[in-house]
Design an enzyme around this catalytic site. Structure first.
Site, PDB file in Angstrom:
ATOM      1  N   PRO A  12       0.787  -1.241   0.000  1.00  0.00           N
ATOM      2  CA  PRO A  12       0.000   0.000   0.000  1.00  0.00           C
ATOM      3  C   PRO A  12       0.812   1.281   0.000  1.00  0.00           C
ATOM      4  CG  PRO A  12      -0.015  -1.003   2.155  1.00  0.00           C
ATOM      5  CD  PRO A  12       0.706  -1.957   1.265  1.00  0.00           C
ATOM      6  N   ASP A  35       4.540   2.034 -10.882  1.00  0.00           N
ATOM      7  CA  ASP A  35       3.513   3.057 -10.734  1.00  0.00           C
ATOM      8  C   ASP A  35       4.102   4.286 -10.043  1.00  0.00           C
ATOM      9  OD1 ASP A  35       1.701   1.315 -11.808  1.00  0.00           O
ATOM     10  OD2 ASP A  35       0.684   0.845  -9.936  1.00  0.00           O
ATOM     11  N   LYS A  57       0.535   7.665 -14.053  1.00  0.00           N
ATOM     12  CA  LYS A  57       0.020   8.973 -14.449  1.00  0.00           C
ATOM     13  C   LYS A  57       0.312   9.964 -13.328  1.00  0.00           C
ATOM     14  CE  LYS A  57      -3.692   6.520 -16.740  1.00  0.00           C
ATOM     15  NZ  LYS A  57      -5.121   6.158 -16.683  1.00  0.00           N
ATOM     16  N   ASP A  90      -2.034  -4.812  -4.250  1.00  0.00           N
ATOM     17  CA  ASP A  90      -2.036  -6.155  -4.827  1.00  0.00           C
ATOM     18  C   ASP A  90      -2.321  -6.029  -6.321  1.00  0.00           C
ATOM     19  OD1 ASP A  90      -2.238  -9.078  -4.858  1.00  0.00           O
ATOM     20  OD2 ASP A  90      -4.356  -8.724  -5.240  1.00  0.00           O
ATOM     21  N   MET A 170      -9.825   4.667  -4.714  1.00  0.00           N
ATOM     22  CA  MET A 170      -9.828   5.825  -5.609  1.00  0.00           C
ATOM     23  C   MET A 170     -11.110   6.624  -5.430  1.00  0.00           C
ATOM     24  SD  MET A 170      -8.242   3.593  -8.755  1.00  0.00           S
ATOM     25  CE  MET A 170      -8.806   2.051  -7.994  1.00  0.00           C
ATOM     26  N   ALA A 199      -2.279   5.047   3.888  1.00  0.00           N
ATOM     27  CA  ALA A 199      -2.286   3.966   4.881  1.00  0.00           C
ATOM     28  C   ALA A 199      -0.963   3.226   4.889  1.00  0.00           C
ATOM     29  CB  ALA A 199      -3.422   2.990   4.569  1.00  0.00           C
TER      30      ALA A 199
END
Lengths: 251, 251
Positions: A12, A35, A57, A90, A170, A199
């Site tokens: 996370p 990412d 992004k 995940d 999201m 988190a």
């Protein structure tokens, strides 16, 4: 023989919530496609000479389309390089892993998935409370507030009738819409909502709200992504129509 | 200051699917209370002198009741020892963490939760497919096939109407009941089900079934726990009554 390409869950957002297997795959990587929200410390597990490619992004940065990411993964595999696709949380949960797996399969490449800790688990840990219990929270529904383009809207009334804790991914930008849809489906505006930003990280922040004041609280507290909304199993509002499942059971 | 007691997710059963943070807590532990299904290699991260206490249930072994586990945790904390409660998967998902947290809180002890990889994520990784996608699997519902004693049965018809992949935990013994309830709620018997035993471990096994033949396949293949059932979002059977949510939307 292990596939050349591994889709790896980074967890996370805190590097120490990665699994040992994820670390091992990073250590063996020749190229890492990651990412934007992956902890930079996670990338430090890859060898110094491994190529690192940010494919996420970000505001003000040219957007990486999913087809472009797919093409890059296939091109790297064709070069015979050991590829790690490092995804937040995940890879199997709202990670668009299926599209990357399909593109690689079409090009003849098998893919290994290394599962990770999903954000809902980290959010619940942050508020010191489990996602399920044996009384009031008997199941857990993970849902994204951002449906795919062209897809029909989610049926929030049905989702709210499943007696499940709702973990909305999201969800910051659409929190007001989600809450309104759940309330339109009969959920009590007093249903508690925990908003958890970042988190698992040292700068995590928890904000308490209800369905009724969720949008206002998010605006007032300037809540930002990444964040998870943990909505208690929606209670029926007094005087609301029977839950859909009750109506169906009677019919 | 970190709490004395950490509820730590051991992940789905392979020691290398533990997080770095879980390993760190084990290394600092003075006593570890662990479930039966935790990988013995995971316990090796605790110092040799740390006490290890198996508190899981096992056939032929005296059963550890939840109140007894709670008392042991409180007693260890009162001794000022650094306690790790090592739970399979993620402590927040079907782990009865809430009961342990409440018992410790009542005795004045705060608890830290270290999230882990939940079994559904490992099961999906094992079959090389994500739990969600942007078309047919838009959400994910985690549910236990074993409701608490005295609790009302889960409403499988409502659960099946949520357009979610269903990940059924502890579902081997009750797979036939679960499938029958979903089909009674209108789900197509041809709905695919993946049965994954020992996900994430070297001896993992995958078995393909459908709702209609699930119980027979589980019997024929001698499927054993630990196992997860991954049920595709139930399709409506031809000629079945409208889904509950449609009926509600019309009413």
């Amino acid at each position: 023989v292990r596939p050349l390409v591994s889709l790896v869950g980074a967890g996370p957002g805190a590097a120490d919530l990665m699994t040992l297997r994820a670390v091992e795959r990073l250590r063996a990587a020749e190229v890492v496609f990651h990412d934007r929200l992956v902890d930079p410390a996670a990338l430090d597990f890859a060898p110094p000479q491994a190529e690192r490619v940010l494919v996420g992004k970000a505001p003000g940065v040219r957007e990486w389309s999913q087809p472009r990411i797919n093409r890059l993964l296939v091109a790297a595999a064709r070069q015979g390089r050991r590829v790690v696709r490092l995804k937040c949380g995940d890879p199997g949960v709202f990670g668009r892993a299926g599209e990357e797996i399909a593109a690689l399969a079409e090009a003849g490449f098998a893919v290994e998935i290394v599962p990770g800790v999903t954000a809902a688990s980290a959010a619940a840990a942050e508020i010191g409370r489990p996602l399920t219990d044996r009384a009031a929270r008997r199941s857990l529904l993970l849902v994204s507030a951002h449906p795919a383009e062209g897809a029909p809207p989610l049926d929030w009334a049905a989702l709210g009738a499943a007696d499940a804790t709702l973990a909305v991914y999201m969800g910051v930008a659409r929190a007001g819409e989600v809450a309104a849809a759940l309330m339109a489906g009969g959920a009590d505006p007093a249903t508690p909502v925990a908003v958890v930003e970042r988190a698992g990280r040292a700068d995590a922040r928890r904000t308490a709200a209800t369905l009724g004041d969720l949008a206002a609280v998010i605006a007032a507290q300037a809540v930002r992504n990444p964040a998870i909304l943990l909505i208690d199993p929606p209670r029926r509002a007094a005087g609301a129509a029977a839950a859909p499942r009750r109506a169906a059971a009677a019919g």
